[in-house]
Design a protein around this motif. Structure first.
Motif, PDB file in Angstrom:
ATOM      1  N   GLN A  58       0.896  -1.198   0.231  1.00 16.78           N
ATOM      2  CA  GLN A  58      -0.052  -0.020   0.025  1.00 16.78           C
ATOM      3  C   GLN A  58       0.781   1.256  -0.246  1.00 16.78           C
ATOM      4  OE1 GLN A  58      -3.426   0.200  -0.326  1.00 16.78           O
ATOM      5  NE2 GLN A  58      -3.300  -2.043  -0.507  1.00 16.78           N
ATOM      6  N   GLY A  59       1.916   1.290   0.212  1.00 12.00           N
ATOM      7  CA  GLY A  59       2.972   2.307   0.146  1.00 12.00           C
ATOM      8  C   GLY A  59       3.204   3.269   1.391  1.00 12.00           C
ATOM      9  N   VAL A  60       2.733   2.472   2.547  1.00 11.79           N
ATOM     10  CA  VAL A  60       2.751   3.408   3.702  1.00 11.79           C
ATOM     11  C   VAL A  60       4.066   3.789   4.227  1.00 11.79           C
ATOM     12  CG1 VAL A  60       0.537   2.384   4.347  1.00 11.79           C
ATOM     13  CG2 VAL A  60       2.493   1.384   5.334  1.00 11.79           C
ATOM     14  N   PHE A  61       5.032   3.149   3.817  1.00 11.20           N
ATOM     15  CA  PHE A  61       6.266   3.486   4.394  1.00 11.20           C
ATOM     16  C   PHE A  61       6.994   4.693   3.585  1.00 11.20           C
ATOM     17  CE2 PHE A  61       5.381  -0.853   5.558  1.00 11.20           C
ATOM     18  CZ  PHE A  61       5.533  -0.697   6.795  1.00 11.20           C
ATOM     19  N   GLU A  62       6.772   5.729   3.670  1.00 11.73           N
ATOM     20  CA  GLU A  62       7.191   7.041   3.137  1.00 11.73           C
ATOM     21  C   GLU A  62       8.572   7.513   3.673  1.00 11.73           C
ATOM     22  OE1 GLU A  62       4.002   9.650   2.706  1.00 11.73           O
ATOM     23  OE2 GLU A  62       2.846   8.050   1.647  1.00 11.73           O
ATOM     24  N   ALA A  63       8.501   7.831   4.792  1.00 11.12           N
ATOM     25  CA  ALA A  63       9.784   8.341   5.435  1.00 11.12           C
ATOM     26  C   ALA A  63      10.229   7.182   6.007  1.00 11.12           C
ATOM     27  CB  ALA A  63       9.110   9.434   6.643  1.00 11.12           C
ATOM     28  N   PHE A  64      11.583   7.708   6.482  1.00  7.78           N
ATOM     29  CA  PHE A  64      12.468   6.656   7.243  1.00  7.78           C
ATOM     30  C   PHE A  64      13.960   7.403   7.749  1.00  7.78           C
ATOM     31  CE2 PHE A  64      15.665   3.472   7.902  1.00  7.78           C
ATOM     32  CZ  PHE A  64      14.885   2.454   8.189  1.00  7.78           C
ATOM     33  N   LYS A  65      13.962   7.088   9.112  1.00  8.87           N
ATOM     34  CA  LYS A  65      15.038   7.679  10.076  1.00  8.87           C
ATOM     35  C   LYS A  65      16.346   6.945   9.837  1.00  8.87           C
ATOM     36  CE  LYS A  65      16.167   8.977  14.729  1.00  8.87           C
ATOM     37  NZ  LYS A  65      15.978   8.779  16.293  1.00  8.87           N
ATOM     38  N   LEU A  66      17.382   7.771   9.394  1.00 10.25           N
ATOM     39  CA  LEU A  66      18.462   6.978   9.359  1.00 10.25           C
ATOM     40  C   LEU A  66      18.979   6.254  10.697  1.00 10.25           C
ATOM     41  CD1 LEU A  66      20.899   9.505   7.452  1.00 10.25           C
ATOM     42  CD2 LEU A  66      19.880   7.356   6.592  1.00 10.25           C
ATOM     43  N   TYR A  67      19.452   4.878  10.552  1.00 11.69           N
ATOM     44  CA  TYR A  67      19.717   4.117  11.705  1.00 11.69           C
ATOM     45  C   TYR A  67      21.139   3.367  11.432  1.00 11.69           C
ATOM     46  CZ  TYR A  67      19.173   0.687  15.473  1.00 11.69           C
ATOM     47  OH  TYR A  67      19.415  -0.129  16.590  1.00 11.69           O
ATOM     48  N   PRO A  68      22.036   3.502  12.450  1.00 12.28           N
ATOM     49  CA  PRO A  68      23.198   2.837  12.350  1.00 12.28           C
ATOM     50  C   PRO A  68      23.056   1.397  13.035  1.00 12.28           C
ATOM     51  CG  PRO A  68      23.863   4.955  13.930  1.00 12.28           C
ATOM     52  CD  PRO A  68      22.060   4.848  13.344  1.00 12.28           C
ATOM     53  N   THR A  69      23.254   0.492  12.567  1.00 10.49           N
ATOM     54  CA  THR A  69      23.197  -0.882  13.320  1.00 10.49           C
ATOM     55  C   THR A  69      24.142  -1.323  14.110  1.00 10.49           C
ATOM     56  OG1 THR A  69      23.865  -2.274  11.554  1.00 10.49           O
ATOM     57  CG2 THR A  69      21.546  -1.423  11.381  1.00 10.49           C
ATOM     58  N   SER A  70      23.967  -2.072  15.196  1.00 12.51           N
ATOM     59  CA  SER A  70      25.273  -2.432  15.771  1.00 12.51           C
ATOM     60  C   SER A  70      25.832  -3.651  14.991  1.00 12.51           C
ATOM     61  CB  SER A  70      24.918  -3.247  17.032  1.00 12.51           C
ATOM     62  OG  SER A  70      23.744  -4.213  16.606  1.00 12.51           O
ATOM     63  N   PHE A  71      25.576  -3.752  13.756  1.00 12.56           N
ATOM     64  CA  PHE A  71      26.415  -4.668  12.888  1.00 12.56           C
ATOM     65  C   PHE A  71      27.402  -3.800  11.972  1.00 12.56           C
ATOM     66  CE2 PHE A  71      24.186  -8.929  11.626  1.00 12.56           C
ATOM     67  CZ  PHE A  71      23.521  -8.878  13.102  1.00 12.56           C
ATOM     68  N   GLY A  72      27.227  -2.406  12.059  1.00 10.98           N
ATOM     69  CA  GLY A  72      28.238  -1.623  11.508  1.00 10.98           C
ATOM     70  C   GLY A  72      27.548  -1.069   9.868  1.00 10.98           C
ATOM     71  N   VAL A  73      26.545  -1.277   9.852  1.00  9.78           N
ATOM     72  CA  VAL A  73      25.937  -0.785   8.827  1.00  9.78           C
ATOM     73  C   VAL A  73      24.803   0.246   9.009  1.00  9.78           C
ATOM     74  CG1 VAL A  73      26.244  -2.767   7.338  1.00  9.78           C
ATOM     75  CG2 VAL A  73      24.024  -2.721   8.301  1.00  9.78           C
ATOM     76  N   GLU A  74      24.560   1.215   7.911  1.00  8.80           N
ATOM     77  CA  GLU A  74      23.586   2.236   8.277  1.00  8.80           C
ATOM     78  C   GLU A  74      22.409   1.809   7.416  1.00  8.80           C
ATOM     79  OE1 GLU A  74      24.066   6.649   9.335  1.00  8.80           O
ATOM     80  OE2 GLU A  74      23.837   6.568   7.065  1.00  8.80           O
ATOM     81  N   LEU A  75      21.123   1.772   8.141  1.00 11.16           N
ATOM     82  CA  LEU A  75      19.871   1.609   7.241  1.00 11.16           C
ATOM     83  C   LEU A  75      19.337   3.146   6.981  1.00 11.16           C
ATOM     84  CD1 LEU A  75      18.306  -0.867   9.396  1.00 11.16           C
ATOM     85  CD2 LEU A  75      19.779  -1.428   7.480  1.00 11.16           C
ATOM     86  N   SER A  76      18.930   3.142   5.411  1.00 13.46           N
ATOM     87  CA  SER A  76      18.415   4.373   5.117  1.00 13.46           C
ATOM     88  C   SER A  76      16.887   4.391   4.722  1.00 13.46           C
ATOM     89  CB  SER A  76      19.319   4.951   3.981  1.00 13.46           C
ATOM     90  OG  SER A  76      19.467   4.508   2.985  1.00 13.46           O
ATOM     91  N   ARG A  77      16.337   3.089   4.298  1.00 16.28           N
ATOM     92  CA  ARG A  77      15.044   2.883   3.641  1.00 16.28           C
ATOM     93  C   ARG A  77      14.433   1.703   4.445  1.00 16.28           C
ATOM     94  NH1 ARG A  77      15.682   1.845  -2.226  1.00 16.28           N
ATOM     95  NH2 ARG A  77      16.754   0.344  -1.426  1.00 16.28           N
ATOM     96  N   VAL A  78      13.078   1.769   4.230  1.00 15.64           N
ATOM     97  CA  VAL A  78      12.313   0.427   4.899  1.00 15.64           C
ATOM     98  C   VAL A  78      12.833  -0.815   4.081  1.00 15.64           C
ATOM     99  CG1 VAL A  78      10.476   0.515   3.420  1.00 15.64           C
ATOM    100  CG2 VAL A  78      10.153  -0.327   5.688  1.00 15.64           C
ATOM    101  N   GLU A  79      13.204  -0.598   2.977  1.00 15.82           N
ATOM    102  CA  GLU A  79      13.586  -1.931   2.416  1.00 15.82           C
ATOM    103  C   GLU A  79      14.811  -2.471   2.913  1.00 15.82           C
ATOM    104  OE1 GLU A  79      11.099   0.181  -0.633  1.00 15.82           O
ATOM    105  OE2 GLU A  79      12.861   0.888   0.854  1.00 15.82           O
ATOM    106  N   GLU A  80      16.002  -1.513   3.198  1.00 17.37           N
ATOM    107  CA  GLU A  80      17.205  -2.077   3.651  1.00 17.37           C
ATOM    108  C   GLU A  80      16.796  -2.583   5.035  1.00 17.37           C
ATOM    109  OE1 GLU A  80      19.859   1.443   1.632  1.00 17.37           O
ATOM    110  OE2 GLU A  80      19.460   1.688   3.724  1.00 17.37           O
ATOM    111  N   ALA A  81      15.967  -2.120   5.919  1.00 19.23           N
ATOM    112  CA  ALA A  81      15.618  -2.281   7.183  1.00 19.23           C
ATOM    113  C   ALA A  81      15.039  -3.698   7.032  1.00 19.23           C
ATOM    114  CB  ALA A  81      14.467  -1.439   7.909  1.00 19.23           C
ATOM    115  N   PHE A  82      14.232  -4.085   6.121  1.00 20.13           N
ATOM    116  CA  PHE A  82      13.548  -5.755   6.152  1.00 20.13           C
ATOM    117  C   PHE A  82      14.569  -6.438   5.620  1.00 20.13           C
ATOM    118  CE2 PHE A  82      10.540  -8.416   3.775  1.00 20.13           C
ATOM    119  CZ  PHE A  82       9.952  -8.989   5.146  1.00 20.13           C
ATOM    120  N   GLN A  83      15.448  -6.134   4.578  1.00 23.83           N
ATOM    121  CA  GLN A  83      16.541  -6.996   4.351  1.00 23.83           C
ATOM    122  C   GLN A  83      17.383  -7.302   5.627  1.00 23.83           C
ATOM    123  OE1 GLN A  83      18.538  -5.007   1.194  1.00 23.83           O
ATOM    124  NE2 GLN A  83      17.116  -6.157  -0.472  1.00 23.83           N
ATOM    125  N   PHE A  84      17.782  -6.298   6.390  1.00 24.66           N
ATOM    126  CA  PHE A  84      18.618  -6.436   7.516  1.00 24.66           C
ATOM    127  C   PHE A  84      17.901  -7.121   8.833  1.00 24.66           C
ATOM    128  CE2 PHE A  84      19.793  -5.001  11.866  1.00 24.66           C
ATOM    129  CZ  PHE A  84      21.274  -5.269  11.641  1.00 24.66           C
TER     130      PHE A  84
END
Length: 156
Positions: free
Chosen positions: A111-137
Motif C-alpha cells: 500500500q506504500g505506507v512506508f514513506e519516511a525513514f530515519k537513518l539508523y546505524p545498526t550494531s552490525f556496523g551498517v546504516e539503514l536508510s530505507r524500509v527496504e534495507e531495514a527489512f533485508q537487515f
C-alpha cells in the motif's frame, strides 16, 4: 527492491520464524524460560525479540506505530532481558504475532505506507536508510537469533 526480492526476503523471514517454532515446539515452558549458563536471555525471549525488532526497524524507523503492544516493545527490545517467566498464553500470542506482523507488513508495504525513514546505524556496523534495507537487515538479524536459539536448545 523488486517484487521478487521482497517476496524472497518475506518467505525467508517466515521460514526463519517457522524454524524457531519447530525448535521450541517439543520443549516445556520451563525449558523455554530457562536462561542457559553463559547467556543473558532465553529461547522465548529471543522469539519475542525478533518480532519486536522487525516492528521497530520497519515501522518505528518509518515514523509509524508498531503493530505490537508498547509493553511488549519495552520487554523485548534491544538491550532488554527476561523479567520473569513467560506463560503459555503469552507464547501463544507471540506465535500469532509472528505470522500476523509479517502479513501486515507485506500489505502495508504494498500500500506504500512506508514513506519516511530515519537513518539508523545498526550494531552490525551498517546504516539503514530505507524500509527496504531495514527489512533485508531484519532477515540477517532473525537468522542470527535462530542460530543463538539453536545453541541454547542444546543446553536446556
Amino acid at each position: 527492491m523488486t517484487i521478487a526480492n521482497f517476496e524472497f526476503i518475506l518467505k525467508s523471514t517466515q521460514q526463519a520464524r517457522a524454524n524457531m517454532l519447530s525448535l521450541m515446539e517439543p520443549l516445556h515452558m520451563d525449558q523455554l524460560n530457562l536462561i542457559p549458563e553463559g547467556f543473558r536471555n532465553n529461547l522465548v525471549w529471543n522469539f519475542g525479540h525478533v518480532i519486536v525488532t522487525q516492528q521497530l526497524l520497519c515501522y518505528g524507523l518509518s515514523g509509524l506505530k508498531p503493530e505490537v503492544d508498547p509493553a511488549m516493545v519495552e520487554a523485548y527490545r534491544k538491550g532488554s532481558a527476561p523479567q520473569g517467566n513467560v506463560s503459555q498464553e503469552t507464547l501463544s500470542e507471540f506465535i500469532q504475532l509472528s505470522e500476523e506482523t509479517l502479513v501486515k507488513f507485506q500489505n502495508d508495504y504494498a500500500q506504500g505506507v512506508f514513506e519516511a525513514f530515519k537513518l539508523y546505524p545498526t550494531s552490525f556496523g551498517v546504516e539503514l536508510s530505507r524500509v527496504e534495507e531495514a527489512f533485508q537487515f531484519n532477515l540477517a538479524h532473525e537468522a542470527m537469533h535462530l542460530g543463538t536459539m539453536m545453541a541454547m536448545r542444546k543446553l536446556v
